[in-house]
Design a protein around this motif. Structure first.
Motif, PDB file in Angstrom:
ATOM      1  N   VAL A 109      -5.730 -11.335  11.757  1.00 30.84           N
ATOM      2  CA  VAL A 109      -5.222 -11.417  10.382  1.00 30.84           C
ATOM      3  C   VAL A 109      -6.357 -11.165   9.402  1.00 30.84           C
ATOM      4  O   VAL A 109      -6.214 -10.433   8.409  1.00 30.84           O
ATOM      5  N   ALA A 110      -7.543 -11.773   9.668  1.00 31.68           N
ATOM      6  CA  ALA A 110      -8.698 -11.564   8.791  1.00 31.68           C
ATOM      7  C   ALA A 110      -9.119 -10.094   8.777  1.00 31.68           C
ATOM      8  O   ALA A 110      -9.416  -9.520   7.711  1.00 31.68           O
ATOM      9  N   LEU A 111      -9.157  -9.432   9.961  1.00 31.73           N
ATOM     10  CA  LEU A 111      -9.498  -8.005  10.017  1.00 31.73           C
ATOM     11  C   LEU A 111      -8.476  -7.179   9.249  1.00 31.73           C
ATOM     12  O   LEU A 111      -8.823  -6.228   8.534  1.00 31.73           O
ATOM     13  N   GLY A 112      -7.193  -7.560   9.400  1.00 30.36           N
ATOM     14  CA  GLY A 112      -6.148  -6.823   8.688  1.00 30.36           C
ATOM     15  C   GLY A 112      -6.312  -6.911   7.191  1.00 30.36           C
ATOM     16  O   GLY A 112      -6.154  -5.917   6.470  1.00 30.36           O
ATOM     17  N   PHE A 113      -6.656  -8.117   6.678  1.00 30.39           N
ATOM     18  CA  PHE A 113      -6.857  -8.261   5.236  1.00 30.39           C
ATOM     19  C   PHE A 113      -8.082  -7.467   4.771  1.00 30.39           C
ATOM     20  O   PHE A 113      -8.076  -6.894   3.670  1.00 30.39           O
ATOM     21  N   THR A 114      -9.138  -7.443   5.618  1.00 31.55           N
ATOM     22  CA  THR A 114     -10.322  -6.659   5.239  1.00 31.55           C
ATOM     23  C   THR A 114      -9.957  -5.184   5.094  1.00 31.55           C
ATOM     24  O   THR A 114     -10.330  -4.513   4.116  1.00 31.55           O
ATOM     25  N   VAL A 115      -9.218  -4.654   6.082  1.00 31.39           N
ATOM     26  CA  VAL A 115      -8.816  -3.235   6.045  1.00 31.39           C
ATOM     27  C   VAL A 115      -7.902  -2.968   4.860  1.00 31.39           C
ATOM     28  O   VAL A 115      -8.033  -1.963   4.146  1.00 31.39           O
ATOM     29  N   ALA A 116      -6.950  -3.889   4.619  1.00 29.56           N
ATOM     30  CA  ALA A 116      -5.998  -3.684   3.524  1.00 29.56           C
ATOM     31  C   ALA A 116      -6.714  -3.668   2.181  1.00 29.56           C
ATOM     32  O   ALA A 116      -6.433  -2.823   1.316  1.00 29.56           O
ATOM     33  N   CYS A 117      -7.665  -4.600   1.987  1.00 29.74           N
ATOM     34  CA  CYS A 117      -8.395  -4.632   0.718  1.00 29.74           C
ATOM     35  C   CYS A 117      -9.250  -3.365   0.562  1.00 29.74           C
ATOM     36  O   CYS A 117      -9.303  -2.758  -0.519  1.00 29.74           O
ATOM     37  N   GLY A 118      -9.954  -2.992   1.675  1.00 30.92           N
ATOM     38  CA  GLY A 118     -10.769  -1.773   1.595  1.00 30.92           C
ATOM     39  C   GLY A 118      -9.928  -0.545   1.354  1.00 30.92           C
ATOM     40  O   GLY A 118     -10.307   0.356   0.592  1.00 30.92           O
ATOM     41  N   GLY A 119      -8.790  -0.431   2.021  1.00 31.19           N
ATOM     42  CA  GLY A 119      -7.905   0.709   1.798  1.00 31.19           C
ATOM     43  C   GLY A 119      -7.410   0.778   0.378  1.00 31.19           C
ATOM     44  O   GLY A 119      -7.306   1.861  -0.214  1.00 31.19           O
ATOM     45  N   PHE A 120      -7.059  -0.398  -0.216  1.00 31.35           N
ATOM     46  CA  PHE A 120      -6.589  -0.417  -1.594  1.00 31.35           C
ATOM     47  C   PHE A 120      -7.678   0.069  -2.540  1.00 31.35           C
ATOM     48  O   PHE A 120      -7.407   0.808  -3.494  1.00 31.35           O
ATOM     49  N   VAL A 121      -8.945  -0.362  -2.275  1.00 31.48           N
ATOM     50  CA  VAL A 121     -10.059   0.116  -3.112  1.00 31.48           C
ATOM     51  C   VAL A 121     -10.206   1.620  -2.996  1.00 31.48           C
ATOM     52  O   VAL A 121     -10.412   2.343  -3.990  1.00 31.48           O
ATOM     53  N   LEU A 175       0.837  -1.211   0.000  1.00 39.62           N
ATOM     54  CA  LEU A 175       0.000   0.000   0.000  1.00 39.62           C
ATOM     55  C   LEU A 175       0.860   1.245   0.000  1.00 39.62           C
ATOM     56  O   LEU A 175       0.549   2.239  -0.678  1.00 39.62           O
ATOM     57  N   THR A 176       1.934   1.233   0.762  1.00 37.88           N
ATOM     58  CA  THR A 176       2.828   2.401   0.824  1.00 37.88           C
ATOM     59  C   THR A 176       3.477   2.649  -0.522  1.00 37.88           C
ATOM     60  O   THR A 176       3.550   3.795  -1.013  1.00 37.88           O
ATOM     61  N   VAL A 177       3.984   1.583  -1.173  1.00 42.92           N
ATOM     62  CA  VAL A 177       4.616   1.738  -2.487  1.00 42.92           C
ATOM     63  C   VAL A 177       3.596   2.209  -3.508  1.00 42.92           C
ATOM     64  O   VAL A 177       3.875   3.108  -4.335  1.00 42.92           O
ATOM     65  N   PHE A 178       2.363   1.625  -3.446  1.00 40.35           N
ATOM     66  CA  PHE A 178       1.320   2.026  -4.391  1.00 40.35           C
ATOM     67  C   PHE A 178       0.970   3.496  -4.223  1.00 40.35           C
ATOM     68  O   PHE A 178       0.809   4.236  -5.207  1.00 40.35           O
ATOM     69  N   GLY A 179       0.862   3.927  -2.955  1.00 36.82           N
ATOM     70  CA  GLY A 179       0.534   5.333  -2.726  1.00 36.82           C
ATOM     71  C   GLY A 179       1.639   6.260  -3.144  1.00 36.82           C
ATOM     72  O   GLY A 179       1.400   7.320  -3.731  1.00 36.82           O
ATOM     73  N   ALA A 180       2.882   5.855  -2.861  1.00 38.77           N
ATOM     74  CA  ALA A 180       4.011   6.729  -3.189  1.00 38.77           C
ATOM     75  C   ALA A 180       4.191   6.861  -4.690  1.00 38.77           C
ATOM     76  O   ALA A 180       4.549   7.941  -5.194  1.00 38.77           O
ATOM     77  N   LEU A 181       3.931   5.859  -5.427  1.00 33.55           N
ATOM     78  CA  LEU A 181       4.162   5.893  -6.866  1.00 33.55           C
ATOM     79  C   LEU A 181       2.932   6.311  -7.657  1.00 33.55           C
ATOM     80  O   LEU A 181       3.043   6.641  -8.834  1.00 33.55           O
ATOM     81  N   GLY A 182       1.748   6.259  -7.000  1.00 30.89           N
ATOM     82  CA  GLY A 182       0.532   6.503  -7.766  1.00 30.89           C
ATOM     83  C   GLY A 182      -0.314   7.634  -7.209  1.00 30.89           C
ATOM     84  O   GLY A 182      -0.071   8.813  -7.466  1.00 30.89           O
TER      85      GLY A 182
END
Length: 755
Positions: A89-101, A48-55
């Motif tokens: 771990v499941a909550l973390g993946f939910t947040v990560a996917c939602g944040g990426f969207v 997420l950090t790399v995606f945000g920094a580059l995009g």
């Protein structure tokens, strides 16, 4: 009291058949998957950090996502297993996917991460993290799709109807999850079937392990007994409930060999199955046992030892039986001395290890046959045992003493010839001492031959040389020791050459290579030919004719006299049939070896059936006193069987034996042949004339006829006529002639008689 009706089980059972139970992972498998998913969650923060920094930039969506995911990563690491860490771990993946969207401004492709996360969380095979993710994913699409639709979707329809698209997205995720659930359920079913099969196999193996009569055990790498079967515990006298920490060193067995204390180390370090046989002492009763141990070390994929499987076979009886068989093979069953094979083996080793010569003594008891015949075989066996003890008492402890068979013994001494002579003389003196057997006393004597052997491969030649010297001692009268000499070696070589020539002659055309000659036996009154003696000769490949003295001794020693004697009988009968009108009979010499053959009489009967027109009494078998003494068969029975065929018997060389008159009375002979020693010089010796007169009178009184052998002088012939000897034989009338010349002699004699 009425029982409540149970609910219909069909629907629940159907649903249960498609819904996985969850859990079931071993701790180490769950930990491995949890580490993987935790690492992936941490990687999502970096991504997420790399995606945000580059995009799109490190905006508020990035910050909120990172601040929520990082605690989930930390809690997933620090919380105790299993459920709570997996939920975070499941909550973390939910947040990560939602944040990426959100960072992608609702880009449709960004929603694919939810499907990836569903597949990843299915690795837990646990409803808690899986359900949490599905629940929060649906809430994310519903709440954020309505509140911040431009951050959740990227098209106008979703902006206008966020709840509808939230439902559509949720249903898609649920469908993806449903297929994961089905796969999860099928995997569980397959694992359950595999486990059931494994359990059944383990149960069968366990039953086979526990019930097998072979002692078996499973050992830990440190030597602890993990499992034993009943046979193992019974074999060692162990209780059914063993102490948990019992090791192989505490078993009631102690290795006899101190080096075997490291046996378990060898078994546990082996990479291949091991089979060893060791001797142990049982601590309970002190008994010594032999155990055959079969071992297999089981290792994991990394090669680490898991356990050692052993099964033990008590082979004590088999070992004792093998030892007894080896003892029987190495020792004579009667005397306990070394056997022939053991002596040959040990002598070969002694000669190979010792550069100095070894002294060999070959001993044979003089006239042992008379002991067996007179006192019985049990007494003979007792004599042999006593002889063995006396021989052993005379030789040093490092000597090899063996009984080769019958009454033959051999001794090997690692000593010079002088010492061997002294030992041999001591043995002769010991044997000469009176021996009490079966309430009687026997005076024994022996003939000993001495020879030296040196170097590997000389054992057989050395024994043969000692045997040759022993026979020289016998020929010299017995009860003496003879040392092998070069002259004896020459005689041995000559006998070997004679044996070779005889074998070659027997293999060829016998009528050519072994022609039978005939010497006439004539009437003492008028010189008429009454009969003939068949005498075999040998024709060499060079055409030389050899007298019997060149090959008969070799024939007797090797047993070739049996086929040779049969050939002479066949030839004699064939010629007698040819001359039956002019010749009264033919006499054939029979050797001791022939007389001892069990097939001799049947062979003789079969030959007579071939000439049915020939009266059997026209065949005379000449048997010497030596033959009568040498044969071990029942003499009277064998001679009676010959007489029953109609064949006559002649006692040859009469007067040269030990008890000629005794034989004359006891043997059912028809003819007495006076030895030439009585005939030679008869005309000038009154005593000889008196002896021959007495023998002739005794023969006539026993209904026998007589033939005087070796007549070469006219005066002796006249003297024989004077004492009324009926027949004579000798060079005065004719030497032995080939069949053709003898035929011509017969014709001339017949022609003269006709005139």
């Amino acid at each position: 009291m009425l029982k409540p009706t149970p609910p219909d089980p069909i629907i629940p059972d159907v649903m249960r058949s498609w819904i996985p139970t969850g859990g079931g992972l071993r701790d180490e498998d769950w930990a491995r998957r949890h580490r993987l998913l935790t690492a992936l969650l941490a990687a999502c923060v970096v991504a997420l950090t790399v995606f945000g920094a580059l995009g799109t930039g490190l905006d508020q969506s990035w910050l909120i996502s990172v601040l929520l995911v990082l605690p989930c990563v930390v809690l997933a690491v620090v919380l105790p297993p299993k459920r709570l860490p997996s939920i975070f771990v499941a909550l973390g993946f939910t947040v990560a996917c939602g944040g990426f969207v959100a960072m992608s401004h609702g880009l449709t492709e960004s929603h694919f991460t939810f499907f990836i996360a569903v597949a990843a969380l299915a690795l837990y095979r646990d409803w808690a993290p899986f359900g949490i993710f599905l629940l929060f994913t649906t809430l994310h699409h519903a709440v954020f799709g309505a509140a911040v639709s431009h951050r959740t979707y990227d098209h106008d329809s979703a902006y206008a109807h966020p709840l509808l698209w939230a439902v559509l997205h949720g249903v898609a995720v649920l469908f993806a999850a449903a297929f994961q659930v089905v796969a999860w359920r099928l995997t569980e079913a397959e694992e359950r079937r595999a486990q059931e099969s494994l359990d059944a196999s383990q149960e069968e193996l366990g039953l086979a392990f526990d019930e097998t009569p072979v002692p078996m055990a499973m050992l830990a790498p440190d030597g602890r007994l993990l499992r034993t079967n009943a046979a193992y515990r019974s074999w060692l006298g162990l209780p059914d409930d063993l102490p948990a920490a019992l090791t192989v060193l505490e078993l009631p067995l102690r290795p006899v060999d101190s080096e075997d204390f490291t046996l378990f180390e060898r078994l546990s370090t082996a990479t291949e199955p091991v089979t060893v046989t060791r001797q142990f002492q049982r601590c309970t009763d002190g008994a010594l046992i032999w155990v055959e141990i079969h071992s297999t070390a089981l290792r994991d994929a990394q090669g680490r030892l898991r356990l050692v499987f052993v099964h033990c076979i008590d082979v004590t009886r088999a070992r004792e039986h093998e030892a007894e068989l080896r003892r029987q093979v190495r020792h004579d069953s009667l005397t306990g001395l070394l056997s022939r094979s053991a002596f040959e083996h040990d002598l070969a080793e002694l000669l190979a290890a010792r550069p100095e010569p070894v002294c060999l003594l070959y001993l044979d008891v003089d006239r042992f046959k008379s002991i067996n015949d007179g006192a019985g075989h049990s007494s003979g066996d007792a004599v042999l045992c006593a002889l063995a003890a006396r021989i052993q008492s005379c030789v040093p402890g490092n000597a090899l003493v063996a009984r080769l068979g019958g009454d033959e013994f051999v001794v090997a001494l690692p000593a010079p010839v002088e010492f061997g002579v002294r030992i041999g003389e001591a043995v002769l003196a010991s044997i000469a001492a009176p021996l009490t057997v079966a309430d009687g006393r026997l005076q024994l004597a022996a003939s000993i031959g001495l020879a030296m052997a040196a170097g590997p491969g000389q054992a057989e030649q050395g024994v043969r040389a000692a045997d040759t010297a022993m026979y020289a001692a016998k020929r010299a009268g017995g009860n003496r020791l003879e040392v092998f000499s070069d002259k004896m070696r020459v005689n041995v070589q000559e006998r070997l050459r004679a044996e070779s020539r005889l074998r070659q002659a027997l293999d060829g055309d016998r009528d050519v290579t072994l022609p039978v000659w005939f010497q006439p036996i004539v009437s003492a009154c008028d010189g008429r030919i009454l009969g003939a003696e068949a005498l075999v000769r040998m024709r060499t490949p060079e055409g030389q004719i050899l007298a019997p003295g060149h090959f008969i001794a070799a024939a007797e020693e090797t047993g070739l006299v049996v086929p040779l004697g049969e050939h002479v009988l066949v030839s004699a009968l064939r010629h007698l049939l040819l001359w039956q009108d002019d010749l009264g009979y033919v006499s054939v010499n029979v050797s001791p070896r022939q007389l001892s053959e069990p097939g001799f009489v049947p062979m003789l009967a079969e030959l007579l059936t071939r000439v049915p027109t020939l009266a059997p009494h026209r065949l005379i078998l000449e048997i010497t006193e030596t033959a009568l003494l040498a044969t071990s068969v029942d003499l009277r029975e064998r001679l009676s069987a010959i007489k029953a065929l109609g064949v006559r018997i002649a006692l040859d060389d009469f007067g040269t034996g030990y008890s000629s008159l005794t034989w004359l009375q006891s043997v059912p002979a028809d003819v007495v042949k006076l030895d030439r020693s009585f005939v030679e010089g008869l005309a000038d010796d009154v005593r000889k004339s008196s002896i021959i007169s007495a023998v002739l009178w005794l023969a006539r009184s026993l209904s026998m006829t007589a033939v005087a052998e070796g007549v070469e002088d006219e005066a002796d012939w006249q003297a024989l006529r004077a004492v009324e000897c009926p027949a004579i034989q000798g060079y005065l009338f004719s030497k032995p002639l080939p069949a053709g010349e003898f035929d011509a002699l017969l014709r001339r004699t017949a022609a003269l008689a006709a005139v």
